[in-house]
Structure formats: C-alpha cells, structure tokens
Design a protein around this motif. Structure first.
Motif, short mmCIF file in Angstrom:
data_model
loop_
_atom_site.label_atom_id
_atom_site.label_comp_id
_atom_site.label_asym_id
_atom_site.label_seq_id
_atom_site.Cartn_x
_atom_site.Cartn_y
_atom_site.Cartn_z
N ILE A 80 0.85 -1.20 0.00
CA ILE A 80 0.00 0.00 0.00
C ILE A 80 0.88 1.25 0.00
CG2 ILE A 80 -1.82 1.27 1.19
CD1 ILE A 80 -2.65 -1.38 2.51
N ALA A 81 0.70 2.09 -1.01
CA ALA A 81 1.37 3.39 -1.04
C ALA A 81 0.52 4.41 -0.29
CB ALA A 81 1.60 3.84 -2.48
N ASP A 82 1.11 5.52 0.08
CA ASP A 82 0.44 6.51 0.93
C ASP A 82 0.33 7.84 0.20
OD1 ASP A 82 -0.70 7.63 3.15
OD2 ASP A 82 1.10 7.62 4.39
N ASP A 83 -0.90 8.25 -0.09
CA ASP A 83 -1.16 9.52 -0.80
C ASP A 83 -0.63 9.51 -2.23
OD1 ASP A 83 -2.31 10.48 1.51
OD2 ASP A 83 -1.13 12.33 1.58
N MET A 84 -0.50 8.35 -2.85
CA MET A 84 -0.04 8.28 -4.23
C MET A 84 -1.22 8.46 -5.17
SD MET A 84 1.74 5.16 -6.32
CE MET A 84 0.14 4.66 -7.00
N GLY A 85 -1.09 9.35 -6.15
CA GLY A 85 -2.17 9.63 -7.07
C GLY A 85 -2.30 8.59 -8.16
N HIS A 86 -3.48 8.56 -8.78
CA HIS A 86 -3.74 7.62 -9.86
C HIS A 86 -2.73 7.76 -10.99
CE1 HIS A 86 -5.61 6.12 -13.59
NE2 HIS A 86 -6.23 5.25 -12.81
N VAL A 115 -11.25 3.97 -3.50
CA VAL A 115 -10.91 4.01 -2.08
C VAL A 115 -11.60 5.23 -1.47
CG1 VAL A 115 -8.70 2.82 -2.38
CG2 VAL A 115 -8.79 5.31 -2.64
N TYR A 116 -11.29 5.52 -0.22
CA TYR A 116 -11.81 6.74 0.41
C TYR A 116 -10.81 7.88 0.19
CZ TYR A 116 -15.91 4.66 2.49
OH TYR A 116 -17.14 4.08 2.66
N PRO A 117 -11.21 9.12 0.43
CA PRO A 117 -10.31 10.24 0.14
C PRO A 117 -9.27 10.53 1.20
CG PRO A 117 -12.43 11.07 0.85
CD PRO A 117 -12.57 9.59 0.77
N VAL A 118 -9.25 9.73 2.29
CA VAL A 118 -8.24 9.91 3.34
C VAL A 118 -7.78 8.54 3.85
CG1 VAL A 118 -8.94 12.20 4.13
CG2 VAL A 118 -10.05 10.18 5.08
N CYS A 119 -6.63 8.58 4.53
CA CYS A 119 -5.93 7.35 4.93
C CYS A 119 -6.75 6.45 5.85
CB CYS A 119 -4.63 7.72 5.64
SG CYS A 119 -3.63 8.99 4.85
N THR A 120 -7.17 6.97 7.01
CA THR A 120 -7.81 6.13 8.01
C THR A 120 -9.02 5.41 7.45
OG1 THR A 120 -7.06 7.54 9.83
CG2 THR A 120 -8.96 6.13 10.25
N ALA A 121 -9.85 6.12 6.71
CA ALA A 121 -11.08 5.53 6.18
C ALA A 121 -10.77 4.37 5.22
CB ALA A 121 -11.91 6.60 5.48
N THR A 176 -1.85 -1.17 -4.16
CA THR A 176 -2.86 -0.11 -4.25
C THR A 176 -2.36 1.10 -3.48
OG1 THR A 176 -5.23 0.38 -4.01
CG2 THR A 176 -4.19 -0.84 -2.22
N THR A 177 -3.17 2.14 -3.47
CA THR A 177 -2.89 3.34 -2.67
C THR A 177 -4.12 3.65 -1.83
OG1 THR A 177 -2.18 5.66 -2.76
CG2 THR A 177 -3.67 4.92 -4.48
N ASP A 178 -3.95 4.46 -0.78
CA ASP A 178 -5.06 4.66 0.15
C ASP A 178 -5.97 5.83 -0.22
OD1 ASP A 178 -3.19 6.61 0.74
OD2 ASP A 178 -3.15 6.22 2.89
N ASN A 179 -5.50 6.74 -1.05
CA ASN A 179 -6.33 7.87 -1.51
C ASN A 179 -5.57 8.60 -2.60
OD1 ASN A 179 -5.44 8.82 1.66
ND2 ASN A 179 -4.65 10.06 -0.04
N GLY A 180 -6.21 9.57 -3.22
CA GLY A 180 -5.55 10.35 -4.24
C GLY A 180 -4.48 11.26 -3.68
N PRO A 194 -5.99 10.89 -15.20
CA PRO A 194 -6.64 11.98 -15.93
C PRO A 194 -7.85 12.56 -15.19
CG PRO A 194 -7.47 9.89 -16.72
CD PRO A 194 -6.48 9.56 -15.65
N PHE A 195 -7.92 12.38 -13.87
CA PHE A 195 -9.12 12.74 -13.13
C PHE A 195 -8.97 14.08 -12.41
CE2 PHE A 195 -8.69 8.05 -13.02
CZ PHE A 195 -9.71 7.77 -13.91
N SER A 196 -10.10 14.71 -12.14
CA SER A 196 -10.14 15.96 -11.39
C SER A 196 -10.28 15.65 -9.90
CB SER A 196 -11.33 16.81 -11.84
OG SER A 196 -11.24 17.14 -13.21
N GLY A 197 -9.81 16.58 -9.08
CA GLY A 197 -9.94 16.42 -7.64
C GLY A 197 -8.68 15.89 -7.00
N PHE A 198 -8.63 16.01 -5.67
CA PHE A 198 -7.45 15.64 -4.90
C PHE A 198 -7.86 14.89 -3.64
CE2 PHE A 198 -6.58 19.57 -7.21
CZ PHE A 198 -5.40 19.26 -7.85
N LYS A 199 -6.86 14.50 -2.87
CA LYS A 199 -7.11 13.96 -1.53
C LYS A 199 -8.06 14.87 -0.78
CE LYS A 199 -4.65 12.96 2.79
NZ LYS A 199 -3.33 12.90 3.47
#
Length: 374
Positions: free
Chosen positions: A36-42, A73-79, A271-275, A285-290
């Motif tokens: 699992i990566a941490d805060d890695m974007g798509h 996934v969810y937009p933050v780590c804990t979730a 996988t990664t835990d959020n954007g 190619p997506f809009s939005g962030f963590k």
C-alpha cells in the motif's frame, strides 16, 4: 453536497496476446502480500501516464497480472485502511475521518480484520509501515491480529527522523511490536528490509503481510542520490526521488519473493489509500485531490498478481471498492470471513476475461463539518 454516481458497467479484457501464466496453478496454501502506497495519485505511475520518472517494478504487477481500472478508495488514509482491513465501510467503526495522535477513537477490539482472519487459519501475520487506525492499546496492530508490527502508528512520519510534530514537539513514532525505539535509516529502505526478513522467516509457513509504505506522503524526503537523478524544480525532483525510491523498494521485495521461490503461490496486491493532495502528485486523468470525493481523490491504481490463477495483462473495468479487498483476498486463499462483511468477493473479476460488475458504489466523507457523498 457533492453527489456523483459510480455505476458504469465494467468489463474485463486481456491486453495483447500474453495469455495466462505458463506456470501451473499454485500448490499448497496461498500467501498474501498487500503493498500500500500513501497519498499516491492515480497518475503517479508510468503505467498511468507519469513521464518524468519510471516505475517498472510496480507496473510489472499489472503486466504480469490484473489491473483494476475502476478501483475506488476513500479520500483519506484512516477511512481507506479501515475498509481494506475489515471489509466494512469505515462508518461502521466511526472512522470516517483522519485519526490524530491521542484520539480515543480507533479500530475496536471486536472488529474483524484481515490479520485476525488469516491468523485463525494458521497464517503468520505482519504489518510493516503505516497503521493509522488508532494508537490506544485496543487498537494497536498486535491487538488486531498482527504477530509482528514494525512501523508507525500515526498519519505521517519523517522519512529519516521517524518523528511527527505533536503540539509543537517532535515525537518519535517508530515501533517494533509494543516497543517504541528508533532504527536509523530511510523508511522505504527499512520497511523493505524488514519485509525481506519476514519473507525469509516464512518460507515454510503461510503468511499474510501488509507492507504499507509512507511514500509519497509528506514530509517528502528522498535520498540525495535519488534527487540527483532528476532535473527541474526542487519539489519536482524531490517527488520523483521519493517515487523512484519507492519503486526500487518494491522491486527488492518482489525479487526476494522470486529468490525464495514464494512468488508462485503468493497473491501480491498493490494499491494506494487515496488520491494525491494538491502539489507534485498526479491524479491524472481525473479531477480532484485527496480530501475530495471527486474521482481524483478516490480512484486508485490497483494491480494484483498470482501466477497460474490471474491471467497476465488482464485489464478489468468492473467496479471494485476498498471494502472488497478483504473478502476477495480471503477467497484467493480458499477462505471466507468468519462474520458477514459489507464487501464482496471479486475474485471472478480478477481472473476472468469478460467478467462484469456494475454494482453502484456510495462513499460518504466528512471533513471540518462538511458532509460529502459520492
């Protein structure tokens, strides 16, 4: 509120003519390795469009296995980590937001977890790296089914210092089971070395290992030799260095799996835990962030490999949610959860060309009092 429906029909198809692994089906118990990566974007991998550095080791898992192109996934780590580990949405445990040091909240003692499930089946269990599901005794990784814990409890840590600022004071957050003590070194290197040690000790015993790097979460810091590989602004070089180091670290672990002859019967999931947050990371190619329920905040590049079971180069557009990881992983090992979970077994989507899943997904997230649903 921001509302969005995720109901598109996904179909699994093979890329090229690579076909199935030439190997026969695995014999004996199936080991499991989650990376699992941490805060890695798509868009932070070569396979998803990143151009200023390469990630051949991580991308290899997609070439040699399946890429789930509609993984959420969810937009933050804990979730997200709650959903991964329990097979439930984080709301079940009151872990929708981000846990901070000293919070009384955390994963409860009676929760179902992947570690508990595999341990009950006779597996050796380990967590290396990030936890972020509570720092109280009942929520500690060793209390949640992990035989071994080597890493940090809070949301972020210094790559070299292994500390986090708490109320203006840098506090050490490096643990070996129940002991807080430091080991000098760079986190990605330390975690990979510990993972290799865990694998060597597990050659005659089935294992479940969750290898949870802190890269590329802030506080960004890369070894100087990695920064020197790249040109451009300091932030760009730093992020590229962190990601290149992460990829090399993953490569070390995959190489050791092969050297030990464990790769043939080990399910590896990345996988990664959020954007990625706003900054050097890419959610393209997506809009939005963590912290956002837009696609960039919750779409994850998920890849899985199990020779002889998962076809090479399979690309699946079926919907896959964070809470599906536990039941799907158990299914590959021939197990089922000891209690009902919200997630579903998606093994068919990981292994079958033409498999579909149009189940709608719903996500809820509250940040600073503002509720969002998607």
């Amino acid at each position: 509120h921001f509302l969005k429906s995720t109901t598109a029909l996904g179909v699994c198809s093979l890329l090229g003519t690579t076909g199935l692994w030439a190997d026969t089906s695995p014999s004996g118990p199936i080991n499991v390795l989650w990376i699992i990566a941490d805060d890695m974007g798509h868009g932070d991998l070569s396979s998803t469009g990143r151009l200023n550095y390469s990630t051949p080791n991580i991308d290899r898992l997609g070439r040699e296995g399946v890429t789930m192109s509609n993984a959420y996934v969810y937009p933050v780590c804990t979730a997200s980590r709650t959903a991964f580990l329990t097979g439930h949405s984080p709301q079940k445990y009151g872990l929708e937001g981000v846990l901070l040091p000293g919070y009384s909240a955390g994963l409860p003692s009676n929760s179902i977890t992947a570690a508990k499930e595999f341990k009950a089946a006779g597996y050796r269990t380990g967590l290396i790296g990030k936890w972020h599901l509570g720092d109280q005794p009942a929520s500690h990784p060793n209390a949640q089914g992990f035989d071994e814990f080597f890493g940090f409890l809070w949301g972020e840590t210094g790559y070299y210092t292994h500390t986090k600022e708490v109320s203006g004071v840098e506090e050490l957050d490096f643990h070996q089971n129940g002991t807080t003590s430091d080991i000098k070194g760079y986190t990605s290197d330390l975690y990979s070395s510990k993972a290799i040690s865990f694998l060597r000790q597990s050659q005659s015993h089935p294992f479940f290992l969750c290898l949870s790097y802190n890269a590329p979460h802030y506080y960004l810091d890369a070894p100087q030799e990695y920064q020197n590989m790249f040109s451009g602004a300091s932030g760009t070089k730093m992020y590229a260095g962190v990601m290149k180091s992460l990829d090399d670290s993953v490569g070390r672990v995959l190489t050791e799996l092969e050297r030990l002859g464990l790769d043939k019967n080990t399910l590896v999931v990345f996988t990664t835990d959020n954007g990625a947050p706003q900054g050097e990371g890419s959610n393209a190619p997506f809009s939005g962030f963590k912290n956002s329920l837009m696609e960039g905040g919750i779409r994850s590049p998920l890849m899985a490999r199990l020779p002889g079971v998962i076809p090479r180069g399979l690309r699946c557009g079926a919907n896959f949610a964070a809470w599906d990881l536990l039941p799907t992983t158990l299914s590959f090992a021939g197990l089922t959860a000891s209690a009902a979970v919200e997630g579903a077994d998606r093994k068919a989507q990981f292994t079958t060309q033409g498999a579909t899943n149009s189940d709608p997904l719903c996500f809820r997230y509250t940040m600073t009092g503002k509720l969002s649903r998607a």
